[in-house]
Design a protein around this motif. Sequence first.
Motif, mmCIF file in Angstrom:
data_model
loop_
_atom_site.group_PDB
_atom_site.id
_atom_site.type_symbol
_atom_site.label_atom_id
_atom_site.label_comp_id
_atom_site.label_asym_id
_atom_site.label_seq_id
_atom_site.Cartn_x
_atom_site.Cartn_y
_atom_site.Cartn_z
ATOM 1 N N ASN A 35 0.806 -1.210 0.000
ATOM 2 C CA ASN A 35 0.000 0.000 0.000
ATOM 3 C C ASN A 35 0.839 1.261 0.000
ATOM 4 O O ASN A 35 0.298 2.359 -0.053
ATOM 5 C CB ASN A 35 -0.957 -0.009 1.189
ATOM 6 C CG ASN A 35 -2.007 -1.093 1.035
ATOM 7 O OD1 ASN A 35 -2.840 -1.029 0.151
ATOM 8 N ND2 ASN A 35 -1.921 -2.106 1.871
ATOM 9 N N LYS B 280 -11.837 -1.969 -1.635
ATOM 10 C CA LYS B 280 -12.254 -0.752 -2.364
ATOM 11 C C LYS B 280 -13.633 -0.295 -1.915
ATOM 12 O O LYS B 280 -13.865 0.891 -1.667
ATOM 13 C CB LYS B 280 -12.271 -1.040 -3.870
ATOM 14 C CG LYS B 280 -10.895 -1.277 -4.457
ATOM 15 C CD LYS B 280 -10.324 0.012 -5.034
ATOM 16 C CE LYS B 280 -8.804 0.008 -5.063
ATOM 17 N NZ LYS B 280 -8.184 -1.138 -5.702
ATOM 18 N N GLN C 272 -14.887 3.213 -0.368
ATOM 19 C CA GLN C 272 -15.933 3.985 -1.017
ATOM 20 C C GLN C 272 -16.995 4.369 0.010
ATOM 21 O O GLN C 272 -17.407 5.521 0.090
ATOM 22 C CB GLN C 272 -16.549 3.128 -2.125
ATOM 23 C CG GLN C 272 -17.283 3.926 -3.189
ATOM 24 C CD GLN C 272 -16.333 4.866 -3.928
ATOM 25 O OE1 GLN C 272 -15.254 4.467 -4.325
ATOM 26 N NE2 GLN C 272 -16.729 6.124 -4.085
ATOM 27 N N LYS D 80 -16.676 7.338 2.353
ATOM 28 C CA LYS D 80 -17.017 8.687 1.880
ATOM 29 C C LYS D 80 -18.307 9.197 2.520
ATOM 30 O O LYS D 80 -18.470 10.393 2.734
ATOM 31 C CB LYS D 80 -17.185 8.672 0.369
ATOM 32 C CG LYS D 80 -15.883 8.551 -0.362
ATOM 33 C CD LYS D 80 -15.967 9.112 -1.761
ATOM 34 C CE LYS D 80 -14.539 9.378 -2.192
ATOM 35 N NZ LYS D 80 -14.371 10.022 -3.407
ATOM 36 N N LYS E 227 -10.989 10.486 2.074
ATOM 37 C CA LYS E 227 -10.043 10.616 0.964
ATOM 38 C C LYS E 227 -9.388 9.292 0.578
ATOM 39 O O LYS E 227 -8.635 9.214 -0.384
ATOM 40 C CB LYS E 227 -8.943 11.618 1.356
ATOM 41 C CG LYS E 227 -9.400 13.047 1.266
ATOM 42 C CD LYS E 227 -8.208 13.990 1.334
ATOM 43 C CE LYS E 227 -7.447 13.782 2.643
ATOM 44 N NZ LYS E 227 -6.261 14.648 2.754
ATOM 45 N N THR F 228 -10.067 6.735 -0.906
ATOM 46 C CA THR F 228 -10.204 6.116 -2.228
ATOM 47 C C THR F 228 -9.060 6.541 -3.134
ATOM 48 O O THR F 228 -8.768 5.902 -4.130
ATOM 49 C CB THR F 228 -11.532 6.526 -2.879
ATOM 50 O OG1 THR F 228 -11.748 7.905 -2.627
ATOM 51 C CG2 THR F 228 -12.686 5.698 -2.318
ATOM 52 N N ASN F 229 -8.426 7.580 -2.775
ATOM 53 C CA ASN F 229 -7.269 8.071 -3.522
ATOM 54 C C ASN F 229 -6.000 7.352 -3.095
ATOM 55 O O ASN F 229 -5.667 7.353 -1.915
ATOM 56 C CB ASN F 229 -7.062 9.554 -3.206
ATOM 57 C CG ASN F 229 -7.490 10.415 -4.358
ATOM 58 O OD1 ASN F 229 -7.498 9.945 -5.501
ATOM 59 N ND2 ASN F 229 -7.867 11.638 -4.054
ATOM 60 N N THR F 230 -5.313 6.744 -4.030
ATOM 61 C CA THR F 230 -4.098 6.012 -3.653
ATOM 62 C C THR F 230 -3.104 6.916 -2.962
ATOM 63 O O THR F 230 -2.489 6.548 -1.975
ATOM 64 C CB THR F 230 -3.423 5.412 -4.897
ATOM 65 O OG1 THR F 230 -4.425 5.149 -5.854
ATOM 66 C CG2 THR F 230 -2.699 4.146 -4.549
ATOM 67 N N LYS F 231 -2.975 8.122 -3.493
ATOM 68 C CA LYS F 231 -2.029 9.066 -2.915
ATOM 69 C C LYS F 231 -2.363 9.314 -1.445
ATOM 70 O O LYS F 231 -1.474 9.379 -0.595
ATOM 71 C CB LYS F 231 -2.110 10.369 -3.728
ATOM 72 C CG LYS F 231 -1.388 11.550 -3.119
ATOM 73 C CD LYS F 231 0.114 11.451 -3.333
ATOM 74 C CE LYS F 231 0.865 12.608 -2.679
ATOM 75 N NZ LYS F 231 0.771 12.641 -1.222
ATOM 76 N N ASP F 232 -3.619 9.425 -1.167
ATOM 77 C CA ASP F 232 -4.025 9.715 0.200
ATOM 78 C C ASP F 232 -3.889 8.505 1.117
ATOM 79 O O ASP F 232 -3.661 8.644 2.307
ATOM 80 C CB ASP F 232 -5.452 10.254 0.230
ATOM 81 C CG ASP F 232 -5.524 11.623 -0.418
ATOM 82 O OD1 ASP F 232 -4.710 12.473 -0.029
ATOM 83 O OD2 ASP F 232 -6.343 11.796 -1.337
ATOM 84 N N ARG G 258 -1.454 6.493 0.868
ATOM 85 C CA ARG G 258 -0.033 6.537 1.250
ATOM 86 C C ARG G 258 0.202 7.479 2.418
ATOM 87 O O ARG G 258 1.041 7.237 3.263
ATOM 88 C CB ARG G 258 0.810 7.008 0.076
ATOM 89 C CG ARG G 258 0.877 5.960 -0.997
ATOM 90 C CD ARG G 258 1.781 6.407 -2.103
ATOM 91 N NE ARG G 258 1.639 5.501 -3.223
ATOM 92 C CZ ARG G 258 2.168 5.704 -4.400
ATOM 93 N NH1 ARG G 258 2.895 6.786 -4.615
ATOM 94 N NH2 ARG G 258 1.999 4.832 -5.354
#
Lengths: 335, 1037
Positions: free
Chosen positions: A182, A228, A232, A235, A285, A287-291, A293
């Motif tokens: 992840n 996932k 979701q 949210k 947030k 769902t965002n891969t960046k988030d 991390r």
Amino acid sequence: MSVELDVFVGNTTIMDEEVYQFWLDGYTVNDAVKVRMEGGVLEECEASAEVLRSDTMDQYRTFQMCERLLHSPAKLANQLLFQIPPHRQAMLIERYYTFDGLFVREVLGKKLSKGTKKDLDDVSAKTGVTLKSCRRQFDNFKRVFKVVEELKGPLVENIRQHFLLSDKLARDYAAIVFFANNRFETGKKKLHYLTFQDFAFCAGQLISNWTVGALDNMVEDMDVDLEKEFLQDLKELKILITDKDLLDQHKSLVCTALRGKTKAFNEMEANFKNLSRGLVNIAAKLTNTKDVRDFFIDLVEKFIEPCRSDKWTAGDMRLYLTHYTNSAHILDTFK
Amino acid sequence: MPGKLKAKIVAGRHLPVMDRASDLTDAFVEVKFGNTTFKTDVYPKSLNPQWNSEWFKFEVDDEDLQDEPLQITVLDHDTYSANDAIGKVYIDIDPLLSCEAATVISGWLPIYDTIHGIRGEINVVVKVDLFNDLNRFRQSSCGVKFFCTTSIPRCYRAALVHGFVEELVVNEDPEYQWIDRIRTPRASNEARQRLISLMSGELQRKIGLKVLEMGGNAVVGYLQCFDLEGESGLVVRAIGTACTLDKLIPGTESKEPVFSEDPPHPLSVPPTPLRTLPSSSSPPPFSPSKPCSRQSSSSDTDLSLTPKMGMGSGISVGKEAGPLKTLLRQQAQSALEQRVHFFSDPVYFQEFPFFTLTCFPPGFLVHIGGVVSARSVKLLDRIHNPALGNTRSYKLLDWNSVAADEPETRDAWWEEIRQEIKSHAKALGCHAVVGYSESTTICEEVCILSASGTAAMLNPRFMREGSVCVYSRFDDASPPSCGFCHIPYDEFNMPFPAQLTYCYHCRRQKVPDVLFTTIDLPAEAAVTGKGCLIQARLCRTKKKAQGEVNATAISNLLPFMEYELHTQLMNKLKLRCMNALFGLRIQISVGENMLLGLASATGVYLSALPAPGGIQITGKTPSDLSYDQHISTMQKRINDTIAMNKELYNIHPLECIEEVVGSPIPDRQRSRLFRSTSESSDELSELDLSHGKKDAFVLEIDDTDAVEDIQSLLTDAPMPAGFYSCNTEVMPGIYNWTSGLQMFTSVRVYRLSNANLTNQGLNKIFTDLCENLLKSLYFKLRSMIPCCLCHLNFTVAVPEEELIQVRRHTPKHTSPILYIFPKNILVRSGENEEQLQFSMELCGESTSSNNQPTAKPSVSSVDYGSFADRCSTWLELLRLKAHTIRRGSVKTKVRSRSLRSTRSLPCGAPVTVVKMTPLSFLPRTRIVKYLGIINMFFIRETTSLREEGGVSGFLHSFIAEVFAMVRAHVAALGGNAVVSYSMKECVFMENPNKNQAQCLINVSGDAVIFVRESDQEAIPPLIMSGQPSTTGADGTT
């Protein structure tokens, strides 16, 4: 006169655990001999430095030959080359896969790629772990990662069976694999105070609660990825902070429950909105891969640090979160 | 056509990746026997192929069944180019030919390649259907059992012992054929492996035939050796003892008078409570070895010098007083009668009454004379014909004829030596030789053949039909615990001067003061204290020479070396306050410019023999005061050491309660111990002086050499506490073995930096090497303390300067190299002790040039009270907590269960644990079945020496692989241990400049099934074994 060749082979492979540790720690033969000499083995057995050196060399050779087998520990049990009693095999494997807490903190959450491996000399310099040992540990992570990545079923169990590790070690590896997969950011300065075990605990929680396998063991999927659908769903929590009424309602429920139970009540009450907003924002947030991390860094920045500046104790935190969760359940929206 | 061989290829695992593109392998298998080949289908794209082939059937002669190995080749199928070989498995099907051995070979066997080593494993099943062939003229000898064990195998009973069998087979070495220039190293190695496998099969078959002719059904103490004579060929020879063995019905064995049962605790019961216990009077008599020249070099070949010496178990006529005289006369007379009797006994009629056994059924051994040995230096003549560039092919053409009479030449050489041994034995008043062994060392074109054994008188009942069941004393009732020590020769006509005394045990017969033997300590012998390993080491420089000159030089040096080794042994024995040596092995190896001698034995204090005297030092110049002082300090050190050793080995002989009247215990016997250092011929005359009638064992310090000698005597590093070592099967004086054992092999090669070394310098280096090696072993095994290293077997070799040669590329080395190969440990643990044993072998290295039978050899022989040529040692280890090596069992099972539950893992029943030991038994276990002999030969070669971790890495993995292959084959036969394991040959060659190395290893042993004895079960045999000795003693008193 010099020794050209010096070999000692036993029918049952003889291994010295102390020397094994030196080898694992990446000591050169000379260094290992030095340390052993200081350790006083010599006086114990009236041996000379030469004897010690020859013994160390022998052991190192044996370990080197075994290393290939240790890469797939299941092979160790049915290989024919070395006759090693089962409890020794278990020891060899366990020690080989044991890692340094300091080292693992450096690579935790990083991509287990060639690039990372190239930077290992920096890690080595920083942690004081020899480069050789760093490489071994890194390769172990990578190997476990590769094998488990493809497999279905519970992560910890997969690791335990394929690498014949103890439950504790298998859990640690599961954490490492989970973090690597992840790509959780753990290297930021603000996270430095956290040890590997702290993260491993989190990983255990995430694996058992947030992954597909967590919900349904029958599902032929892996534990490595966060579910996932669940992310979701998170949210929808946004309503807790966007809807003014709900926010107030939630706050009053929590405060009622907390009143009188903690010294930090005033701060809790004052900061409720901020804290709740922080938590829900992080969740929403994901769902965002960046988030994903930044999950840990966000948690620390948005939630832990404010609490800490208000001098919450761990108990306060637990209490707060319990009531925060419970109260949310009471709200009509979530019924 | 009386045999059908069936083979089935089941599966493979852990195969190497042969196709880089797919990281997989398309493997198939060729099964070959004789000229017939079968193939399996290709199993595509897998590293764990499942062939599950049909049964491949070979219909063959039983002669072929004995000679040929089943050859299994695993290949990688390649559509476009030639199929690549992955590796091979040779399966010796001999164990399947005897109905009492294994019935099937089934299991995972390592796939071996001579270049890459082990590459995965293959699962095969092999069976044989044998039809009985009653043809008298058959060439096969199926069904004759072979044992490497040098005692009667544990689950058999010796009905008859027929005697000596020997055979040798000669062939050209494929490595030296012209075709070797064009074929790949792999092909050449495989040709060699196959040839040797064939030759040993043939040899075994021929020996089997001889056994059948004699009426026997088994060969015990089977010893097979290779002589790699280089261009002159390859000799495979074997000796053994033919026997008729009856299988014991399991369960009943401890009830019968089992000759094979060696009582593990013979001494736990004092043999004769009625008698006052023997002891030594304080100034014990001693006489050093006497040179007695019985020399035979009779042969055509004589460059022979006469080695004027022999090491006697020194004996001298006692001056007995009145009343005893008559008795003595009578005894002498009866001895004479016995001799007459012997002449009529069956042993006498054998051409060579030799026995390769070292351990005997109680009552078999009547008396021991001493060690007999013979050496002969032969020249393997080189064909020098530079004009003819193609010597080799010329030789090839001629080969058949040459090969045809080669065995005869070799046979004649050995025959000569055996005759000599026989005559030595006769001179000692003995009619048989036991613990017999033969060996060779080859250096360039010089070849030393050695044979040694122990002269003995045997109970002929064992050689006669239908005798065996009851132990009846053939002789005049010597108690078993001392009978073997009594002299077999006529005391008034002694073969060499020696001190005789009355047996300290029974007081009835004469015993020598020192006894040297090549056999194991008889189980019934009475021993005081513990035993220990005693080693004599010697290095002598020699001028570089060629051919005849070289041979002469060597044979001139030999007797001096033997003498000096003997002196060293004697001194060390005294220093440890012991009076007998068992398992004596002397190895002499030749190098280009030095000779090495290594003698190892296990020293014991036999209660029946007189206590050894001390060592006294005298100086030549007594006038010098400081010199005197020096001597007295030295003397003090020696005395201290003796006292310390007494403590260490627990030697406290009981004081003599009553002096037997007139017993010829002399005052201090004085004799001089002379050193023969220099080559000067005066030494010989001096030697004669040592027929001592002086009154103490004196070391005379007359030159610096002697000082150094004494120094080295004293500097023998003491064993660390908790360690014991010996080179015999069991450690005398230690009985509480545990079942944990560990066998090891250790190899060392040293390069001597300076070629211009003196004798002393070399000696020092050599001694240090051996000591270091032992120290290193002690260190490694420290975790097993208390531990005993048993059957420690050293082999030493001096590869010539240019030894380092791989595949005949010209070598460039200029300094000599020493190889030391110790071998084999076992750890054993008992109730509260653990023992560890190993045998070590120092292996030799030599390249020899082509020879012609018309050699110019010289024979030199030495005969003394005791000597031998190979060295075996054991170290024993005692442990306070019995645990260490516990194998198999619970953990494995757990592991395998978890494996099975895992989907992606390849199959895996846990690997059977196979124990290996150079001993003929496993302590605390019972051998229930012998599955057949293991005799394997491997070659490993590399062209990437550095990449494999240098010479050490290369050899380390090779030895580990050899162990693995032995274990796998034993497991496939259904066994769980190898007993009497030995690494016969370990030849190592390297060429670091070319990054190449090659190594040959030959191992042998007996595959067995053993079961662990529970402690209760273990007790009865002890009691049983105690009984025969009690009865024996009763009879005499």
